[in-house]
Scaffold this motif. Structure first.
Motif, PDB file in Angstrom:
ATOM      1  N   HIS A  72       0.841  -1.199   0.000  1.00  0.00           N
ATOM      2  CA  HIS A  72       0.000   0.000   0.000  1.00  0.00           C
ATOM      3  C   HIS A  72       0.878   1.251   0.000  1.00  0.00           C
ATOM      4  CE1 HIS A  72      -3.702   2.298   0.859  1.00  0.00           C
ATOM      5  NE2 HIS A  72      -2.848   3.099   1.481  1.00  0.00           N
ATOM      6  N   LEU A  73       1.898   1.260   0.843  1.00  0.00           N
ATOM      7  CA  LEU A  73       2.789   2.423   0.890  1.00  0.00           C
ATOM      8  C   LEU A  73       3.465   2.639  -0.464  1.00  0.00           C
ATOM      9  CD1 LEU A  73       4.428   1.867   4.393  1.00  0.00           C
ATOM     10  CD2 LEU A  73       2.697   3.571   3.791  1.00  0.00           C
ATOM     11  N   LYS A  74       3.893   1.567  -1.088  1.00  0.00           N
ATOM     12  CA  LYS A  74       4.566   1.690  -2.390  1.00  0.00           C
ATOM     13  C   LYS A  74       3.617   2.194  -3.477  1.00  0.00           C
ATOM     14  CE  LYS A  74       7.174  -0.778  -5.865  1.00  0.00           C
ATOM     15  NZ  LYS A  74       8.358   0.031  -5.976  1.00  0.00           N
ATOM     16  N   ARG A  75       2.410   1.663  -3.489  1.00  0.00           N
ATOM     17  CA  ARG A  75       1.468   2.010  -4.568  1.00  0.00           C
ATOM     18  C   ARG A  75       0.824   3.380  -4.398  1.00  0.00           C
ATOM     19  NH1 ARG A  75      -1.896  -3.229  -4.406  1.00  0.00           N
ATOM     20  NH2 ARG A  75      -3.462  -1.656  -4.004  1.00  0.00           N
ATOM     21  N   PHE A  76       0.566   3.783  -3.175  1.00  0.00           N
ATOM     22  CA  PHE A  76      -0.248   4.980  -2.977  1.00  0.00           C
ATOM     23  C   PHE A  76       0.488   6.175  -2.379  1.00  0.00           C
ATOM     24  CE2 PHE A  76      -3.286   1.434  -2.952  1.00  0.00           C
ATOM     25  CZ  PHE A  76      -4.026   1.797  -4.058  1.00  0.00           C
ATOM     26  N   TRP A  77       1.679   5.975  -1.885  1.00  0.00           N
ATOM     27  CA  TRP A  77       2.447   7.092  -1.346  1.00  0.00           C
ATOM     28  C   TRP A  77       3.468   7.519  -2.382  1.00  0.00           C
ATOM     29  CZ3 TRP A  77       3.922   7.381   4.449  1.00  0.00           C
ATOM     30  CH2 TRP A  77       2.784   7.248   5.241  1.00  0.00           C
ATOM     31  N   GLU A  78       3.585   8.820  -2.581  1.00  0.00           N
ATOM     32  CA  GLU A  78       4.578   9.309  -3.529  1.00  0.00           C
ATOM     33  C   GLU A  78       5.981   9.135  -2.938  1.00  0.00           C
ATOM     34  OE1 GLU A  78       5.094  13.972  -3.066  1.00  0.00           O
ATOM     35  OE2 GLU A  78       3.070  13.437  -3.719  1.00  0.00           O
ATOM     36  N   PRO A  79       7.001   9.127  -3.784  1.00  0.00           N
ATOM     37  CA  PRO A  79       8.361   8.857  -3.315  1.00  0.00           C
ATOM     38  C   PRO A  79       8.824   9.744  -2.156  1.00  0.00           C
ATOM     39  CG  PRO A  79       8.310   8.715  -5.693  1.00  0.00           C
ATOM     40  CD  PRO A  79       6.947   9.215  -5.255  1.00  0.00           C
ATOM     41  N   ARG A  80       8.512  11.031  -2.176  1.00  0.00           N
ATOM     42  CA  ARG A  80       8.993  11.885  -1.087  1.00  0.00           C
ATOM     43  C   ARG A  80       8.361  11.507   0.251  1.00  0.00           C
ATOM     44  NH1 ARG A  80       5.911  16.962   0.018  1.00  0.00           N
ATOM     45  NH2 ARG A  80       3.955  16.670  -1.080  1.00  0.00           N
ATOM     46  N   MET A  81       7.137  11.006   0.226  1.00  0.00           N
ATOM     47  CA  MET A  81       6.484  10.563   1.453  1.00  0.00           C
ATOM     48  C   MET A  81       7.179   9.316   2.006  1.00  0.00           C
ATOM     49  SD  MET A  81       2.551  11.107   0.181  1.00  0.00           S
ATOM     50  CE  MET A  81       1.735  10.480   1.635  1.00  0.00           C
ATOM     51  N   ARG A  82       7.485   8.382   1.109  1.00  0.00           N
ATOM     52  CA  ARG A  82       8.168   7.158   1.537  1.00  0.00           C
ATOM     53  C   ARG A  82       9.578   7.454   2.037  1.00  0.00           C
ATOM     54  NH1 ARG A  82       8.360   3.556  -3.080  1.00  0.00           N
ATOM     55  NH2 ARG A  82       7.575   5.185  -4.406  1.00  0.00           N
ATOM     56  N   ARG A  83      10.291   8.359   1.356  1.00  0.00           N
ATOM     57  CA  ARG A  83      11.623   8.747   1.806  1.00  0.00           C
ATOM     58  C   ARG A  83      11.561   9.358   3.209  1.00  0.00           C
ATOM     59  NH1 ARG A  83      11.972  11.489  -2.813  1.00  0.00           N
ATOM     60  NH2 ARG A  83      12.860  10.395  -4.547  1.00  0.00           N
ATOM     61  N   ALA A  84      10.583  10.225   3.425  1.00  0.00           N
ATOM     62  CA  ALA A  84      10.437  10.876   4.734  1.00  0.00           C
ATOM     63  C   ALA A  84      10.123   9.855   5.822  1.00  0.00           C
ATOM     64  CB  ALA A  84       9.351  11.950   4.672  1.00  0.00           C
ATOM     65  N   LEU A  85       9.261   8.890   5.520  1.00  0.00           N
ATOM     66  CA  LEU A  85       8.927   7.861   6.504  1.00  0.00           C
ATOM     67  C   LEU A  85      10.155   7.019   6.845  1.00  0.00           C
ATOM     68  CD1 LEU A  85       6.668   6.475   8.171  1.00  0.00           C
ATOM     69  CD2 LEU A  85       6.397   4.904   6.245  1.00  0.00           C
ATOM     70  N   LEU A  86      10.909   6.616   5.840  1.00  0.00           N
ATOM     71  CA  LEU A  86      12.114   5.825   6.080  1.00  0.00           C
ATOM     72  C   LEU A  86      13.161   6.628   6.849  1.00  0.00           C
ATOM     73  CD1 LEU A  86      12.403   3.959   2.668  1.00  0.00           C
ATOM     74  CD2 LEU A  86      11.665   3.014   4.865  1.00  0.00           C
ATOM     75  N   ALA A  87      13.310   7.902   6.539  1.00  0.00           N
ATOM     76  CA  ALA A  87      14.250   8.756   7.267  1.00  0.00           C
ATOM     77  C   ALA A  87      13.824   8.878   8.727  1.00  0.00           C
ATOM     78  CB  ALA A  87      14.339  10.133   6.607  1.00  0.00           C
ATOM     79  N   HIS A  88      12.531   8.999   8.956  1.00  0.00           N
ATOM     80  CA  HIS A  88      12.007   9.074  10.326  1.00  0.00           C
ATOM     81  C   HIS A  88      12.343   7.794  11.087  1.00  0.00           C
ATOM     82  CE1 HIS A  88       9.319   9.972  13.644  1.00  0.00           C
ATOM     83  NE2 HIS A  88       8.693   8.830  13.435  1.00  0.00           N
ATOM     84  N   ILE A  89      12.165   6.666  10.442  1.00  0.00           N
ATOM     85  CA  ILE A  89      12.488   5.384  11.083  1.00  0.00           C
ATOM     86  C   ILE A  89      13.986   5.306  11.367  1.00  0.00           C
ATOM     87  CG2 ILE A  89      12.602   2.889  10.681  1.00  0.00           C
ATOM     88  CD1 ILE A  89       9.877   3.233   9.170  1.00  0.00           C
ATOM     89  N   ASP A  90      14.794   5.734  10.426  1.00  0.00           N
ATOM     90  CA  ASP A  90      16.249   5.657  10.591  1.00  0.00           C
ATOM     91  C   ASP A  90      16.764   6.596  11.681  1.00  0.00           C
ATOM     92  OD1 ASP A  90      16.299   3.766   8.580  1.00  0.00           O
ATOM     93  OD2 ASP A  90      16.980   5.174   7.030  1.00  0.00           O
ATOM     94  N   THR A  91      16.145   7.763  11.819  1.00  0.00           N
ATOM     95  CA  THR A  91      16.657   8.741  12.776  1.00  0.00           C
ATOM     96  C   THR A  91      16.049   8.620  14.167  1.00  0.00           C
ATOM     97  OG1 THR A  91      15.072  10.420  12.039  1.00  0.00           O
ATOM     98  CG2 THR A  91      17.245  10.432  11.002  1.00  0.00           C
ATOM     99  N   THR A  92      14.792   8.154  14.246  1.00  0.00           N
ATOM    100  CA  THR A  92      14.122   8.099  15.561  1.00  0.00           C
ATOM    101  C   THR A  92      13.760   6.691  15.989  1.00  0.00           C
ATOM    102  OG1 THR A  92      11.834   8.277  14.764  1.00  0.00           O
ATOM    103  CG2 THR A  92      13.069  10.352  15.074  1.00  0.00           C
ATOM    104  N   GLY A  93      14.016   5.730  15.118  1.00  0.00           N
ATOM    105  CA  GLY A  93      13.594   4.362  15.425  1.00  0.00           C
ATOM    106  C   GLY A  93      12.113   4.148  15.181  1.00  0.00           C
ATOM    107  N   GLY A  94      11.479   5.089  14.487  1.00  0.00           N
ATOM    108  CA  GLY A  94      10.057   4.950  14.169  1.00  0.00           C
ATOM    109  C   GLY A  94       9.145   5.498  15.249  1.00  0.00           C
ATOM    110  N   GLU A  95       9.606   6.496  15.951  1.00  0.00           N
ATOM    111  CA  GLU A  95       8.825   7.104  17.032  1.00  0.00           C
ATOM    112  C   GLU A  95       7.399   7.419  16.577  1.00  0.00           C
ATOM    113  OE1 GLU A  95       9.017  11.373  19.083  1.00  0.00           O
ATOM    114  OE2 GLU A  95      10.817  10.158  19.396  1.00  0.00           O
ATOM    115  N   GLY A  96       6.428   6.912  17.335  1.00  0.00           N
ATOM    116  CA  GLY A  96       5.021   7.174  17.049  1.00  0.00           C
ATOM    117  C   GLY A  96       4.372   6.166  16.127  1.00  0.00           C
ATOM    118  N   LEU A  97       5.168   5.362  15.442  1.00  0.00           N
ATOM    119  CA  LEU A  97       4.604   4.363  14.534  1.00  0.00           C
ATOM    120  C   LEU A  97       4.139   3.138  15.319  1.00  0.00           C
ATOM    121  CD1 LEU A  97       7.120   4.447  11.574  1.00  0.00           C
ATOM    122  CD2 LEU A  97       4.717   5.117  11.490  1.00  0.00           C
ATOM    123  N   ASP A  98       3.000   2.617  14.941  1.00  0.00           N
ATOM    124  CA  ASP A  98       2.501   1.398  15.563  1.00  0.00           C
ATOM    125  C   ASP A  98       3.447   0.242  15.235  1.00  0.00           C
ATOM    126  OD1 ASP A  98       0.310   2.758  16.557  1.00  0.00           O
ATOM    127  OD2 ASP A  98      -1.060   2.083  14.975  1.00  0.00           O
TER     128      ASP A  98
END
Length: 80
Positions: free
Chosen positions: A33-59
């Protein structure tokens, strides 16, 4: 797009797919779903968030989906 909005949307996706009886299938479907419906900048931002914060706030299910299927969620690099 602000990361708080992306986290909220990712968690909504996770909540939807969490109801599936097959957890492995749910994780794959979240990543798809993330690949098909999220644009690349959204996916990059999500991955950067995971890399920098460990995914803070994500279920946990969203974190697990991205960890298992990161290659699917990642934005392909275009050779120049």
């Amino acid at each position: 797009m602000h990361i708080d909005n992306l986290v909220k949307m990712a968690n909504q996706i996770g909540t939807f797919f969490e109801a599936m009886p097959d957890r492995d299938e749910a994780l794959g479907d979240i990543a798809s779903h993330l690949k098909r419906f999220w644009e690349p900048r959204m996916r990059r931002a999500l991955l950067a968030h995971i890399d920098t914060t460990g995914g803070e706030g994500l279920d946990p299910i969203v974190q697990a989906a991205v960890a298992r299927h990161r290659d699917k969620v990642a934005v392909a690099q275009v050779a120049a």
